[in-house]
Scaffold this motif. Structure first.
Motif, mmCIF file in Angstrom:
data_model
loop_
_atom_site.group_PDB
_atom_site.id
_atom_site.type_symbol
_atom_site.label_atom_id
_atom_site.label_comp_id
_atom_site.label_asym_id
_atom_site.label_seq_id
_atom_site.Cartn_x
_atom_site.Cartn_y
_atom_site.Cartn_z
ATOM 1 N N PRO A 1 -20.792 7.804 0.931
ATOM 2 C CA PRO A 1 -21.559 6.923 1.827
ATOM 3 C C PRO A 1 -20.660 6.311 2.897
ATOM 4 N N ALA A 2 -21.245 6.033 4.045
ATOM 5 C CA ALA A 2 -20.491 5.461 5.146
ATOM 6 C C ALA A 2 -19.863 4.137 4.728
ATOM 7 N N GLY A 3 -18.633 3.937 5.119
ATOM 8 C CA GLY A 3 -17.922 2.723 4.758
ATOM 9 C C GLY A 3 -16.419 2.949 4.785
ATOM 10 N N ALA A 4 -15.691 2.092 4.102
ATOM 11 C CA ALA A 4 -14.227 2.175 4.098
ATOM 12 C C ALA A 4 -13.750 3.490 3.489
ATOM 13 N N ALA A 5 -14.442 3.959 2.441
ATOM 14 C CA ALA A 5 -14.020 5.203 1.797
ATOM 15 C C ALA A 5 -14.122 6.379 2.768
ATOM 16 N N THR A 6 -15.126 6.363 3.636
ATOM 17 C CA THR A 6 -15.276 7.415 4.632
ATOM 18 C C THR A 6 -14.070 7.452 5.555
ATOM 19 N N VAL A 7 -13.641 6.293 6.010
ATOM 20 C CA VAL A 7 -12.493 6.217 6.916
ATOM 21 C C VAL A 7 -11.231 6.708 6.221
ATOM 22 N N VAL A 8 -11.026 6.292 4.972
ATOM 23 C CA VAL A 8 -9.829 6.710 4.234
ATOM 24 C C VAL A 8 -9.805 8.220 4.065
ATOM 25 N N LEU A 9 -10.925 8.802 3.639
ATOM 26 C CA LEU A 9 -10.972 10.251 3.442
ATOM 27 C C LEU A 9 -10.778 10.995 4.757
ATOM 28 N N LEU A 10 -11.374 10.492 5.822
ATOM 29 C CA LEU A 10 -11.233 11.152 7.116
ATOM 30 C C LEU A 10 -9.775 11.097 7.595
ATOM 31 N N VAL A 11 -9.146 9.938 7.467
ATOM 32 C CA VAL A 11 -7.754 9.803 7.907
ATOM 33 C C VAL A 11 -6.839 10.699 7.088
ATOM 34 N N VAL A 12 -7.032 10.737 5.772
ATOM 35 C CA VAL A 12 -6.208 11.593 4.918
ATOM 36 C C VAL A 12 -6.499 13.065 5.191
ATOM 37 N N GLY A 13 -7.770 13.406 5.293
ATOM 38 C CA GLY A 13 -8.138 14.803 5.507
ATOM 39 C C GLY A 13 -7.592 15.359 6.804
ATOM 40 N N PHE A 14 -7.679 14.586 7.880
ATOM 41 C CA PHE A 14 -7.226 15.073 9.186
ATOM 42 C C PHE A 14 -5.762 14.737 9.461
ATOM 43 N N GLY A 15 -5.167 13.854 8.669
ATOM 44 C CA GLY A 15 -3.805 13.426 8.953
ATOM 45 C C GLY A 15 -2.720 13.994 8.070
ATOM 46 N N ALA A 16 -3.094 14.559 6.904
ATOM 47 C CA ALA A 16 -2.069 14.983 5.944
ATOM 48 C C ALA A 16 -1.621 16.421 6.113
ATOM 49 N N ALA A 17 -2.375 17.215 6.856
ATOM 50 C CA ALA A 17 -2.092 18.660 6.913
ATOM 51 C C ALA A 17 -1.076 19.043 7.979
ATOM 52 N N GLY A 18 -0.816 18.157 8.951
ATOM 53 C CA GLY A 18 -0.004 18.532 10.103
ATOM 54 C C GLY A 18 1.416 18.943 9.778
ATOM 55 N N ALA A 19 1.977 18.440 8.674
ATOM 56 C CA ALA A 19 3.362 18.771 8.330
ATOM 57 C C ALA A 19 3.542 20.254 8.029
ATOM 58 N N MET A 20 2.459 20.953 7.708
ATOM 59 C CA MET A 20 2.571 22.384 7.417
ATOM 60 C C MET A 20 3.058 23.158 8.631
ATOM 61 N N THR A 21 2.808 22.644 9.815
ATOM 62 C CA THR A 21 3.287 23.294 11.032
ATOM 63 C C THR A 21 4.807 23.392 11.026
ATOM 64 N N SER A 22 5.468 22.264 10.759
ATOM 65 C CA SER A 22 6.928 22.248 10.699
ATOM 66 C C SER A 22 7.445 23.116 9.567
ATOM 67 N N ILE A 23 6.788 23.049 8.420
ATOM 68 C CA ILE A 23 7.221 23.833 7.269
ATOM 69 C C ILE A 23 7.120 25.323 7.556
ATOM 70 N N ALA A 24 6.032 25.737 8.173
ATOM 71 C CA ALA A 24 5.853 27.156 8.483
ATOM 72 C C ALA A 24 6.965 27.651 9.405
ATOM 73 N N VAL A 25 7.307 26.859 10.409
ATOM 74 C CA VAL A 25 8.331 27.274 11.376
ATOM 75 C C VAL A 25 9.704 27.359 10.728
ATOM 76 N N THR A 26 10.113 26.313 9.993
ATOM 77 C CA THR A 26 11.423 26.354 9.362
ATOM 78 C C THR A 26 11.498 27.439 8.298
ATOM 79 N N THR A 27 10.376 27.738 7.673
ATOM 80 C CA THR A 27 10.336 28.809 6.683
ATOM 81 C C THR A 27 10.587 30.164 7.328
ATOM 82 N N ILE A 28 9.911 30.436 8.435
ATOM 83 C CA ILE A 28 10.088 31.724 9.109
ATOM 84 C C ILE A 28 11.461 31.805 9.769
ATOM 85 N N THR A 29 11.973 30.682 10.250
ATOM 86 C CA THR A 29 13.327 30.673 10.806
ATOM 87 C C THR A 29 14.349 31.016 9.734
ATOM 88 N N ARG A 30 14.110 30.552 8.529
ATOM 89 C CA ARG A 30 14.980 30.885 7.396
ATOM 90 C C ARG A 30 14.834 32.348 7.011
#
Length: 426
Positions: A323-352
């Motif tokens: 339901p709309a509320g604080a939990a919605t904001v938390v899930l949205l921020v985590v869902g859209f904010g936690a995945a970006g580090a994979m970009t750096s990991i993918a690059v350093t992995t292929i560079t290795r």
């Protein structure tokens, strides 16, 4: 700080700004979505198509220039990209309709397609493998900072001077960066194979005939069929999908789908990008610490990246049912904010993984495959919104969650650059 070290961080800082401008260019259309759709009379599908036009040549140019980066100095490739960005934005700063909007985005996409892999290749050329996590993460952080600063900055410009002025601002930023890059930009001494590389045996080991193994260049086919390359690419695809969603449709999702005001939507976006920045830097610190303690890259890179994607996937899959509320904001921020580090990991992995003379191509081809997500996501989400209204955003979030789940699983189970680098040497 010694001269070479100071130069390494100066170049890295310029590349961070380079990626900030890159993502400010990308985000301006999403931030101006409502104004542009109103002024040009566009449906959600037409607006999504205009955004997808950005990726029409993005992937192909990313692969082609990535291959060129193994033969042409990346310094000049990066300079040409920045100049073309400014050229592409200028017509929209002056006016125009849908046709000009699409043409401008196609040209901008062609010029920006190679930006990330070539910038990462250049940054990595200044550091040995054990020290690449921080500069690689900082270049990725540039993408987050670009969106973080663009959200309030360009929103203010559009509110006071109209959306055309926002395109003028990013065009001038690209030109200013190019003027700084000419005297300060360069590649580092690790642009070629070094003793700490897994592939150093190619340089040091003689053949029976006395000819160095380095004379035999590893076919790209062998690199692209390793489990590590496939796992990193699959995981990066999921991360890029959510980036494309965020750039184009997240402001509209917050406003139209969740009913937040413009001011509240801007604050939520700042939280998303802020978490992304924290996760990117935190991942760099954690991965570097694990590698220094002797942890295998399989866990330090694949395990960490996979875990972050799975957390993001869980948040996205749960979001539509809360339901709309604080939990919605938390899930949205985590869902859209936690995945970006994979970009750096993918690059350093292929560079290795990839030999030094194949890194540009390996990174460019990976980026070309991954960025097809940017071609598909905006149009698909636009069709879902036209067909289902606000509920279409929920379907889009669920699709995103499934892709992140697949990507996280691939990262955790397939990535092992140490093993696959040894196989390439054999």
């Amino acid at each position: 700080m010694s001269g070479p070290r100071r130069r390494a961080w100066t170049v890295t800082a310029l590349l961070v700004v380079f990626m900030m401008i890159n993502f400010a260019d990308k985000s301006v259309l999403g931030l101006a979505a409502e104004s542009i759709r109103t002024d040009l009379g566009l449906s959600a599908s037409a607006f999504g198509l205009a955004n997808s036009a950005f990726f029409m040549l993005f992937s192909a140019c990313g692969a082609a220039v990535g291959l060129l980066a193994d033969r042409i100095r990346p310094k000049w490739l990066l300079l040409m990209m920045a100049l073309l960005w400014s050229v592409a934005q200028t017509p929209l700063a002056l006016g125009g309709g849908l046709a000009l909007l699409v043409a401008s985005r196609v040209l901008l996409g062609a010029a920006e397609g190679p930006a990330f892999p070539v910038a990462q290749q250049t940054a990595m050329s200044w550091f040995p493998d054990r020290s690449r996590n921080l500069p690689g993460a900082l270049v990725v952080l540039g993408t987050t900072l670009g969106m973080l600063l663009a959200a309030p900055g360009l929103t203010w410009v559009m509110a006071h001077h109209g959306w055309h002025a926002a395109f003028a601002v990013v065009a001038l930023a690209g030109l200013a960066w190019a003027l700084l890059w000419v005297p300060l930009g360069a590649e580092g001494r690790y642009a070629s194979a070094t003793p700490d590389d897994a592939c150093s045996a190619r340089v040091e080991a003689p053949t029976a005939q006395g000819i160095g193994v380095a004379a035999r260049r590893t076919p790209y086919r062998r690199i692209l069929t390793t489990r590590t390359w496939m796992g990193a690419t699959t995981a990066y695809f999921g991360a890029y999908w959510i980036t494309a969603f965020g750039l184009v449709w997240l402001p509209s999702y917050l406003h139209e789908g969740l009913g937040y005001s413009t001011a509240t939507s801007a604050r939520v976006l700042m939280c998303v990008y802020g978490l992304n920045a924290v996760v990117v830097l935190g991942q760099a610190g954690l991965t570097g610490w694990l590698l220094r303690r002797g942890t295998a890259s399989r866990w330090a890179r694949g395990g960490v990246g996979g875990t972050l994607l799975l957390v993001s996937a869980a948040a996205c899959l749960a979001l539509p049912s809360v339901p709309a509320g604080a939990a919605t904001v938390v899930l949205l921020v985590v869902g859209f904010g936690a995945a970006g580090a994979m970009t750096s990991i993918a690059v350093t992995t292929i560079t290795r993984l990839a030999p030094a003379d194949r890194r540009g191509g390996a990174l460019g081809i990976m980026n070309a495959v991954v960025t097809t997500a940017g071609l598909i996501a905006p149009t698909l989400i636009g069709h879902l919104v036209d067909a289902h209204g606000a509920e279409g955003y929920e379907y889009a979030v669920l699709i995103t969650g499934v892709l992140l789940l697949l990507g996280g699983t691939a990262a955790a189970t397939l990535i092992d650059p140490d093993r696959d680098a040894r196989l390439l040497v054999d």
